[in-house]
Every structure is written in C-alpha cells, then in structure tokens.
Design an enzyme around this catalytic site. Structure first.
Site, PDB file in Angstrom:
ATOM      1  N   ILE A  15       1.476  -1.353   0.073  1.00  0.00           N
ATOM      2  CA  ILE A  15       0.121   0.018   0.017  1.00  0.00           C
ATOM      3  C   ILE A  15       0.934   1.516  -0.160  1.00  0.00           C
ATOM      4  O   ILE A  15       0.450   2.552  -0.617  1.00  0.00           O
ATOM      5  CB  ILE A  15      -1.185  -0.022   1.133  1.00  0.00           C
ATOM      6  CG1 ILE A  15      -1.832  -1.053   0.881  1.00  0.00           C
ATOM      7  CG2 ILE A  15      -2.028   1.405   1.261  1.00  0.00           C
ATOM      8  CD1 ILE A  15      -3.142  -1.192   1.779  1.00  0.00           C
ATOM      9  N   HIS A  36       5.407 -11.746 -32.274  1.00  0.00           N
ATOM     10  CA  HIS A  36       6.496 -11.107 -32.012  1.00  0.00           C
ATOM     11  C   HIS A  36       6.248  -9.523 -32.411  1.00  0.00           C
ATOM     12  O   HIS A  36       5.218  -9.393 -33.151  1.00  0.00           O
ATOM     13  CB  HIS A  36       7.724 -11.409 -32.651  1.00  0.00           C
ATOM     14  CG  HIS A  36       8.800 -10.433 -32.736  1.00  0.00           C
ATOM     15  ND1 HIS A  36       9.570  -9.953 -31.782  1.00  0.00           N
ATOM     16  CD2 HIS A  36       8.926  -9.682 -34.194  1.00  0.00           C
ATOM     17  CE1 HIS A  36      10.199  -9.687 -32.222  1.00  0.00           C
ATOM     18  NE2 HIS A  36      10.099  -8.891 -33.678  1.00  0.00           N
TER      19      HIS A  36
HETATM   20  P1  FAD Z   1     -13.104  -7.957   2.586  1.00  0.00           P
HETATM   21  O1  FAD Z   1     -13.225  -6.630   1.343  1.00  0.00           O
HETATM   22  O2  FAD Z   1     -12.352  -6.308   3.894  1.00  0.00           O
HETATM   23  O3  FAD Z   1     -14.495  -7.537   3.085  1.00  0.00           O
HETATM   24  C1  FAD Z   1     -14.840  -8.143   3.541  1.00  0.00           C
HETATM   25  C2  FAD Z   1     -16.819  -7.117   4.594  1.00  0.00           C
HETATM   26  O4  FAD Z   1     -16.924  -8.567   5.344  1.00  0.00           O
HETATM   27  C3  FAD Z   1     -16.735  -5.799   4.563  1.00  0.00           C
HETATM   28  O5  FAD Z   1     -17.108  -5.495   3.370  1.00  0.00           O
HETATM   29  C4  FAD Z   1     -16.895  -5.220   5.681  1.00  0.00           C
HETATM   30  O6  FAD Z   1     -17.505  -4.761   5.830  1.00  0.00           O
HETATM   31  C5  FAD Z   1     -17.894  -6.857   5.999  1.00  0.00           C
HETATM   32  N1  FAD Z   1     -18.269  -7.325   7.339  1.00  0.00           N
HETATM   33  C6  FAD Z   1     -17.105  -6.844   8.613  1.00  0.00           C
HETATM   34  N2  FAD Z   1     -17.256  -7.591   9.353  1.00  0.00           N
HETATM   35  C7  FAD Z   1     -18.918  -7.510   9.355  1.00  0.00           C
HETATM   36  C8  FAD Z   1     -20.348  -7.844  10.565  1.00  0.00           C
HETATM   37  N3  FAD Z   1     -20.207  -8.447  11.568  1.00  0.00           N
HETATM   38  N4  FAD Z   1     -21.368  -8.090   9.701  1.00  0.00           N
HETATM   39  C9  FAD Z   1     -21.081  -7.375   8.008  1.00  0.00           C
HETATM   40  N5  FAD Z   1     -20.347  -7.421   7.356  1.00  0.00           N
HETATM   41  C10 FAD Z   1     -18.953  -7.502   7.657  1.00  0.00           C
HETATM   42  N6  FAD Z   1      -5.651  -7.536  -3.268  1.00  0.00           N
HETATM   43  C11 FAD Z   1      -4.901  -7.351  -4.543  1.00  0.00           C
HETATM   44  O7  FAD Z   1      -5.625  -8.429  -4.338  1.00  0.00           O
HETATM   45  N7  FAD Z   1      -4.818  -6.969  -5.809  1.00  0.00           N
HETATM   46  C12 FAD Z   1      -5.171  -5.398  -5.123  1.00  0.00           C
HETATM   47  O8  FAD Z   1      -4.474  -4.300  -6.282  1.00  0.00           O
HETATM   48  C13 FAD Z   1      -5.688  -5.312  -3.737  1.00  0.00           C
HETATM   49  N8  FAD Z   1      -5.141  -3.442  -3.971  1.00  0.00           N
HETATM   50  C14 FAD Z   1      -5.367  -3.056  -2.589  1.00  0.00           C
HETATM   51  C15 FAD Z   1      -5.292  -1.635  -2.451  1.00  0.00           C
HETATM   52  C16 FAD Z   1      -5.353  -1.159  -1.027  1.00  0.00           C
HETATM   53  C17 FAD Z   1      -5.903   0.629  -0.568  1.00  0.00           C
HETATM   54  C18 FAD Z   1      -6.074  -1.523  -0.036  1.00  0.00           C
HETATM   55  C19 FAD Z   1      -6.209  -1.035   1.515  1.00  0.00           C
HETATM   56  C20 FAD Z   1      -6.322  -3.420   0.329  1.00  0.00           C
HETATM   57  C21 FAD Z   1      -6.180  -4.140  -0.991  1.00  0.00           C
HETATM   58  N9  FAD Z   1      -6.376  -4.495  -1.739  1.00  0.00           N
HETATM   59  C22 FAD Z   1      -5.694  -5.637  -2.998  1.00  0.00           C
HETATM   60  C23 FAD Z   1      -6.200  -6.251  -0.514  1.00  0.00           C
HETATM   61  C24 FAD Z   1      -7.659  -6.504  -0.669  1.00  0.00           C
HETATM   62  O9  FAD Z   1      -8.601  -5.587  -0.628  1.00  0.00           O
HETATM   63  C25 FAD Z   1      -7.986  -7.710  -0.099  1.00  0.00           C
HETATM   64  O10 FAD Z   1      -7.307  -8.562   0.119  1.00  0.00           O
HETATM   65  C26 FAD Z   1     -10.045  -8.065  -0.446  1.00  0.00           C
HETATM   66  O11 FAD Z   1     -10.438  -7.133  -0.340  1.00  0.00           O
HETATM   67  C27 FAD Z   1     -10.230  -9.516   1.089  1.00  0.00           C
HETATM   68  O12 FAD Z   1     -11.613  -9.728   0.297  1.00  0.00           O
HETATM   69  P2  FAD Z   1     -12.507  -9.947   1.825  1.00  0.00           P
HETATM   70  O13 FAD Z   1     -13.874 -10.264   1.508  1.00  0.00           O
HETATM   71  O14 FAD Z   1     -11.579 -12.003   2.379  1.00  0.00           O
HETATM   72  O15 FAD Z   1     -12.540  -8.994   2.841  1.00  0.00           O
HETATM   73  P1  NAD Z   2       2.070  -4.607   3.851  1.00  0.00           P
HETATM   74  O1  NAD Z   2       2.490  -5.695   5.568  1.00  0.00           O
HETATM   75  O2  NAD Z   2       2.568  -4.914   2.811  1.00  0.00           O
HETATM   76  O3  NAD Z   2       3.349  -4.081   4.317  1.00  0.00           O
HETATM   77  C1  NAD Z   2       3.036  -2.865   5.656  1.00  0.00           C
HETATM   78  C2  NAD Z   2       5.257  -2.306   6.009  1.00  0.00           C
HETATM   79  O4  NAD Z   2       4.583  -1.315   6.879  1.00  0.00           O
HETATM   80  C3  NAD Z   2       6.065  -3.360   6.143  1.00  0.00           C
HETATM   81  O5  NAD Z   2       7.655  -3.081   5.216  1.00  0.00           O
HETATM   82  C4  NAD Z   2       6.275  -2.983   7.849  1.00  0.00           C
HETATM   83  O6  NAD Z   2       7.728  -3.808   8.107  1.00  0.00           O
HETATM   84  C5  NAD Z   2       6.137  -1.422   7.485  1.00  0.00           C
HETATM   85  N1  NAD Z   2       6.047  -1.335   8.802  1.00  0.00           N
HETATM   86  C6  NAD Z   2       5.291  -1.734  10.103  1.00  0.00           C
HETATM   87  N2  NAD Z   2       5.147  -1.197  11.151  1.00  0.00           N
HETATM   88  C7  NAD Z   2       5.885   0.073  11.230  1.00  0.00           C
HETATM   89  C8  NAD Z   2       6.014   1.052  11.887  1.00  0.00           C
HETATM   90  N3  NAD Z   2       5.576   1.382  12.827  1.00  0.00           N
HETATM   91  N4  NAD Z   2       6.675   1.862  11.447  1.00  0.00           N
HETATM   92  C9  NAD Z   2       7.900   1.715   9.631  1.00  0.00           C
HETATM   93  N5  NAD Z   2       7.263   0.402   8.417  1.00  0.00           N
HETATM   94  C10 NAD Z   2       6.793  -0.306   9.341  1.00  0.00           C
HETATM   95  O7  NAD Z   2       1.112  -3.991   4.097  1.00  0.00           O
HETATM   96  P2  NAD Z   2       0.344  -2.924   3.785  1.00  0.00           P
HETATM   97  O8  NAD Z   2       1.014  -1.927   2.913  1.00  0.00           O
HETATM   98  O9  NAD Z   2      -0.893  -2.628   4.957  1.00  0.00           O
HETATM   99  O10 NAD Z   2      -1.193  -3.574   3.266  1.00  0.00           O
HETATM  100  C11 NAD Z   2      -1.577  -4.688   3.380  1.00  0.00           C
HETATM  101  C12 NAD Z   2      -1.694  -5.986   2.859  1.00  0.00           C
HETATM  102  O11 NAD Z   2      -2.907  -5.646   1.736  1.00  0.00           O
HETATM  103  C13 NAD Z   2      -1.194  -6.127   2.132  1.00  0.00           C
HETATM  104  O12 NAD Z   2      -1.009  -7.757   3.122  1.00  0.00           O
HETATM  105  C14 NAD Z   2      -1.268  -6.909   0.675  1.00  0.00           C
HETATM  106  O13 NAD Z   2      -1.546  -8.215   0.661  1.00  0.00           O
HETATM  107  C15 NAD Z   2      -2.652  -5.913   0.763  1.00  0.00           C
HETATM  108  N6  NAD Z   2      -2.700  -5.247  -0.552  1.00  0.00           N
HETATM  109  C16 NAD Z   2      -2.513  -5.970  -1.522  1.00  0.00           C
HETATM  110  C17 NAD Z   2      -2.226  -5.013  -2.911  1.00  0.00           C
HETATM  111  C18 NAD Z   2      -1.800  -5.499  -3.969  1.00  0.00           C
HETATM  112  O14 NAD Z   2      -2.158  -6.694  -4.232  1.00  0.00           O
HETATM  113  N7  NAD Z   2      -0.955  -5.517  -5.480  1.00  0.00           N
HETATM  114  C19 NAD Z   2      -2.152  -4.070  -2.892  1.00  0.00           C
HETATM  115  C20 NAD Z   2      -2.471  -2.775  -1.057  1.00  0.00           C
HETATM  116  C21 NAD Z   2      -2.885  -4.222  -0.657  1.00  0.00           C
END
Ligand code: FAD
Ligand code: NAD
Length: 477
Positions: A192, A450
């Site tokens: 992120i 290619h």
């Molecule tokens: P979530 O997407 O977190 O969904 C869980 C849902 O459960 C939520 O809508 C929440 O409201 C609901 N919920 C929680 N508790 C309750 C409750 N008690 N009752 C009812 N509803 C509830 N992953 C990728 O693969 N590719 C990417 O490019 C990527 N980019 C990312 C960028 C960012 C900025 C972030 C933050 C994450 C990114 N991720 C990416 C990670 C990805 O978003 C998560 O891995 C994915 O959304 C997980 O899916 P999930 O369904 O397990 O959980």
């Molecule tokens: P991350 O685990 O990828 O990175 C967090 C980083 O913060 C690590 O390098 C860690 O060492 C560092 N860190 C932890 N505590 C710290 C501190 N106190 N000070 C400074 N650095 C510190 O986590 P993220 O970037 O928050 O992403 C969360 C999850 O969301 C990831 O596991 C990733 O799989 C998923 N995600 C995926 C995508 C994608 O697929 N392109 C994009 C965004 C997020």
C-alpha cells in the site's frame, strides 16, 4: 422464529460475495450479510477491495501515471505537451464513479442470482445462528446449515502516529484527498505504501517513505527488489529503511520523530499516510459462546479446506492464513461453496500471483530464489532484461526483467518474477505454467507473438537452459 438458509455468508467483499454467487449457482438458498456504508451514505457490497482497496487505488494509479507521462514522459516519443494540469477533484470523482458502478454491479448480480442481501452488522452465535443489527438498530436472527465467515480486514493503527482527520490518514483516507500535499510521509514501504506513495509522487508530492525493517520488500525475490528500490529512488520516492517512527505532533502539518542507524531524526511534512499492514475483523466473531478458534496471529483458524473448528462454519479471505489478496479470497469462496455442495475442488496455494501496481509493476508467482536456497532445492534460473525487448523499446519502457526459476533435475517451473511495465498482465503465463506443472522447456518451446513483452518470458525460459537468442548466454545447454 429465525429465517433459515442453506448458506449465510457474513461479509460481502471479494471473498464473501463470490462465495455467495457460487453457492446460489449451485442451487443453495443463500443470504449475505453486509454492513458497509459508502461515501455517499448508502449500503454497498464489494468490501474493502471495491470500495477503498484494489479498484479505487488502481483507478488513481492509472490517472496519475497518465498525468505524469503527459507532464514529462512523452518527449522520447517526440510529443511535446504544454500546460498539463492535474485536476485532482475530477480524478477523485472519476474514481468514485468507477467504484459506484462496480459495487452496483454486485448488487445486480445478487438480484440475478436470488441472493438475499441482509443489510446490517452480523454477530456469530452458537448453533449456526447469526444475529444482525441493522442500520435502524433493529435486531434479527438468521440460521443456516452452513455459515461462511468473510469479514475481511482493516488497517493497523500505530500509537506513535494516531489518525488525524485530513493530516494523518490510513489507505482509505489517502484515496480521497482533493489536493496534492507538498510534502508527504508514508509510513510503511509495503504494497500500500508503495502504490499510494507512487500516486501522490506522480501528482507532484515530495514523498518520504519510512520503513521499520532494514530489508526492502522481504517477500519479493532479492534481485527484483534491488532493481525496484533503484527505480523507485530514481522516481524520487525517498525510501528510508530501518526507520522507526517514535512520535508525531500535528502542527500546521505533521512533525515526526524517528530513529534510524544514524540516531534520532526529525521530519516535517504536510500530510502522513499510515500503511503498516492490516488486521482481521474478528471482533464480532469471538463471542464467548460461539467458541471459534483464533490463531496466534489473530486470524480465524482454518484447515486446508477453510473449515473452522466448528462444524458447518467456514472462513475465507483476509480473515484467514495466506496472502491478503482479493483473488485468493475469491477462489477460497468458490472452493468452499463447491465443498458445501458436495463437489470436489482444489485450490493451489502455490500458484497464487502477487502484484505491486507501481511503475514498474512487480509481479510474481511461486518461489523466490532465496526460498529455494533455504529449502536446499537444486534449481536453475534464467533472466531476460526488458532493455533487450523490441516491444519494450518501442514503448520507451525498458526497465526491469523477467526471471524464471526451475527445478534443476525435472525442469518443473518453480517461480516466475517480473519487474516491468504491464507485468501484472504477463504473470498469468507463470500462473498457468505452475498450475499445469509445466517446465521451463514447455515455455521455451511455446511460440510467443512478436513483438510483445511476453517474449521476454520465452527468452528467460531459454536463458535458463543457456540458449536465449537475444542476449549473450552465461552458460550453454
Ligand atoms: P473485505 O474486502 O475486507 O470484505 C469484508 C467485508 O465484510 C466488508 O465489506 C465489511 O464491511 C464486511 N463485514 C465485516 N464485519 C462484518 C459484520 N460483522 N457484519 C457484516 N459485514 C461485515 N488485493 C489484491 O488482490 N489486489 C489489489 O490490487 C489490492 N489493492 C489493495 C489496495 C488497498 C488500498 C487495500 C487497502 C487493499 C488492497 N488489496 C488488494 C487487498 C484486498 O482489498 C483484500 O485482500 C480483499 O478485499 C479481502 O477480501 P475479503 O472479502 O476477505 O475482505
Ligand atoms: P504490508 O504488510 O505489505 O506492508 C507494511 C509495511 O509496513 C511492512 O514493510 C512493515 O515492515 C512496515 N511497518 C510496520 N510497522 C511499521 C512502523 N511502525 N513503522 C514503519 N514501518 C512499519 O501491508 P500494507 O502495505 O498495509 O498492505 C496490507 C495488505 O493489503 C497486504 O498484505 C497486501 O497483501 C494487501 N494489498 C495488496 C495489494 C496488491 O495486491 N497490489 C495492494 C494493497 C494492499
């Protein structure tokens, strides 16, 4: 009397909504409980991924890259543009429109598949029951033969840098800024931090990234991570490794204190993004009477089939072990739905790709060279740089490489690592090869069009055997 379903899915993110759709396709009476209220104040499906994760971040990465190319990147193509200006509010509203279209699309799919969307917050009770508190505070109970927990994750907060309205935000907040901070600090050089740091760097911020660990992107193959660090540095991302934030004070901006190998340091910035990882949403799942087993990392404990310790209760997505990735959660959702319906299914955790959507993009599947060394496995490797690719040259985008790792004896493909433009679209070749238990020779014998970037995969496979055509080989087959 509570309403009874074959399956209730708790959480409508990419794990939960996909599980619900597959259950309904298989003829199961299905409900999905989702509590999300979007920016417009309306209930929404799609979870983190669609609302504040994968999709909005990629929308801004695309818009900001086009701006950066237009502002300074097109002269190599002989194109001069003057007066380029970033209209950030329009970028943000464009991103919001994409989010609304896609989350609305899931709602439509629920209607088409006759899935009952229960709006509200669900808590797990014993006897496969769920209590839902809806938006108007009304409580209702529902029962099912099977419950799939898919409540996802949320950002980790750190006490040294508490969130503060517009000044110190988490990943969701950083997707909504309507102006470009002059100086930005990103805490955490993870996925992120690098993606959102890139967005705001491209739009003009001076970006400092503070990373606590000494190693940059430890989960990435070292050769690729080293190249990435060099390329990000050239783009002006000032990544400081081994930097631990100790304190923050909000003034006209934010004053940060951190320590690194040179001792105590001060940093004054306009805004901060905290991106130090995510933690599972288990608060409403651990009611004492529900007796759900939670592992030492705070994740719901599951076996290889996503079964929890309670019969009929399953858990998928960010809530359980494995990478926090949307596609991993979705495929677990499909697998669980099929198991509930009595089908045999298989999810190969060794063939799940990862992508970091920076420029260049970093994509990989399978083992890194370091993992193979640690396992003591004999392997061979082949590397092909995009600098030798005709298509990459035509695109004026020659940074990076493809790296292939294969078993020394059997030649089975063990890993594919790509750093380069559009590598997210190339890594599928590696996924398929690993899924089909293919060899580097299979890739070397396949014909690639290619000129394409994918030819670099072909050449890397040839290089693993010392017979690449468009680079000198280090060894001969
Ligand atoms: P979530 O997407 O977190 O969904 C869980 C849902 O459960 C939520 O809508 C929440 O409201 C609901 N919920 C929680 N508790 C309750 C409750 N008690 N009752 C009812 N509803 C509830 N992953 C990728 O693969 N590719 C990417 O490019 C990527 N980019 C990312 C960028 C960012 C900025 C972030 C933050 C994450 C990114 N991720 C990416 C990670 C990805 O978003 C998560 O891995 C994915 O959304 C997980 O899916 P999930 O369904 O397990 O959980
Ligand atoms: P991350 O685990 O990828 O990175 C967090 C980083 O913060 C690590 O390098 C860690 O060492 C560092 N860190 C932890 N505590 C710290 C501190 N106190 N000070 C400074 N650095 C510190 O986590 P993220 O970037 O928050 O992403 C969360 C999850 O969301 C990831 O596991 C990733 O799989 C998923 N995600 C995926 C995508 C994608 O697929 N392109 C994009 C965004 C997020």
């Amino acid at each position: 009397m509570s309403e009874k379903y074959d399956v209730i899915v708790l959480g409508g993110g990419p794990a939960g909504y996909v599980a619900a759709i597959r259950c309904a396709q298989l003829g199961l009476k299905t409900a999905c409980i989702e509590q999300w209220i979007n920016k417009q104040g309306k209930p929404a499906l799609g979870g983190t991924c669609l609302n504040v994760g994968c999709i909005p971040s990629k929308a801004l990465l695309e818009s900001s890259q086009i701006y950066a190319d237009a502002a300074k990147g097109l002269s190599s193509h002989g194109i001069e543009i003057s007066g380029v200006r970033a209209d950030v509010p329009t970028m943000i509203s464009g991103k919001d429109k994409i989010v609304q279209e896609l989350t609305g699309g899931i709602e439509h799919l629920f209607r088409a598949n006759k899935i009952h969307w229960i709006q509200g917050s669900g808590s797990l009770l014993p006897e496969r029951q769920i209590e839902v508190t809806d938006i108007d505070s009304g409580k209702s109970r529902f029962q099912a033969d099977n419950i799939i927990l898919a409540t996802g994750s949320r950002p980790i907060e750190i006490s040294a840098v508490p969130l503060h309205s517009d000044r110190i935000v988490d990943s969701a907040g950083a997707l909504d800024w309507e102006s470009v901070p002059q100086k930005l600090c990103v805490i955490g050089a993870g996925v992120i931090g690098l993606e959102l740091g890139s967005v705001w760097r491209r739009l003009g911020s001076e970006v400092v990234v503070l990373e606590a660990q000494d190693t940059f992107l430890p989960m990435v193959d070292r050769q690729i991570a080293k190249d990435a660090l060099r390329q990000f540095g050239r783009q002006g991302l000032d990544i400081k490794l081994g930097a631990r934030v100790m304190a923050s004070t909000v003034n006209e901006g934010v004053a940060l204190e951190y320590t690194d190998k040179n001792g105590e340091q001060q940093l004054q910035v306009d805004r901060v993004i905290v991106a130090v990882g995510r933690r599972p949403n288990i608060d409403q799942l651990t009611l004492p009477e529900a007796d759900l087993l939670i592992d030492e990392r705070g994740l719901v404990h599951v076996n290889d089939n996503c079964e929890t310790n309670i019969p009929g209760i399953w858990a998928i997505g960010d809530l359980v072990r494995g990478p926090m990735l949307a596609h991993k959660g979705s495929e677990e959702g499909v697998a669980v739905a099929e198991r509930i319906a009595g089908k045999h299914c298989h999810l190969n955790y060794d063939a799940i790709p990862s992508v970091i959507y920076t420029h260049p993009e970093i994509s990989w599947v399978g083992k890194t060279e370091e993992q193979l060394k640690e396992e003591g496995r004999a392997y061979k490797s082949g590397v092909f740089p995009f600098a030798a690719s005709g298509r990459a040259k035509a695109m004026r985008d020659t940074g990076g490489m493809v790296k292939i790792l294969a078993d020394e004896a059997s030649d089975e493909l063990l890993g594919m690592h790509i750093i380069g433009g559009h590598s997210s679209e190339l890594i599928g070749h590696g996924v398929m090869a690993i899924e089909f238990q293919g060899t580097s020779e299979d890739i070397a014998r396949s014909v690639f069009a290619h000129p394409t970037l994918s030819e670099a995969i072909h050449e890397a496979a040839l290089a693993a055997d010392g017979r690449a055509i468009h680079i000198p080989n280090k060894k001969r087959s």
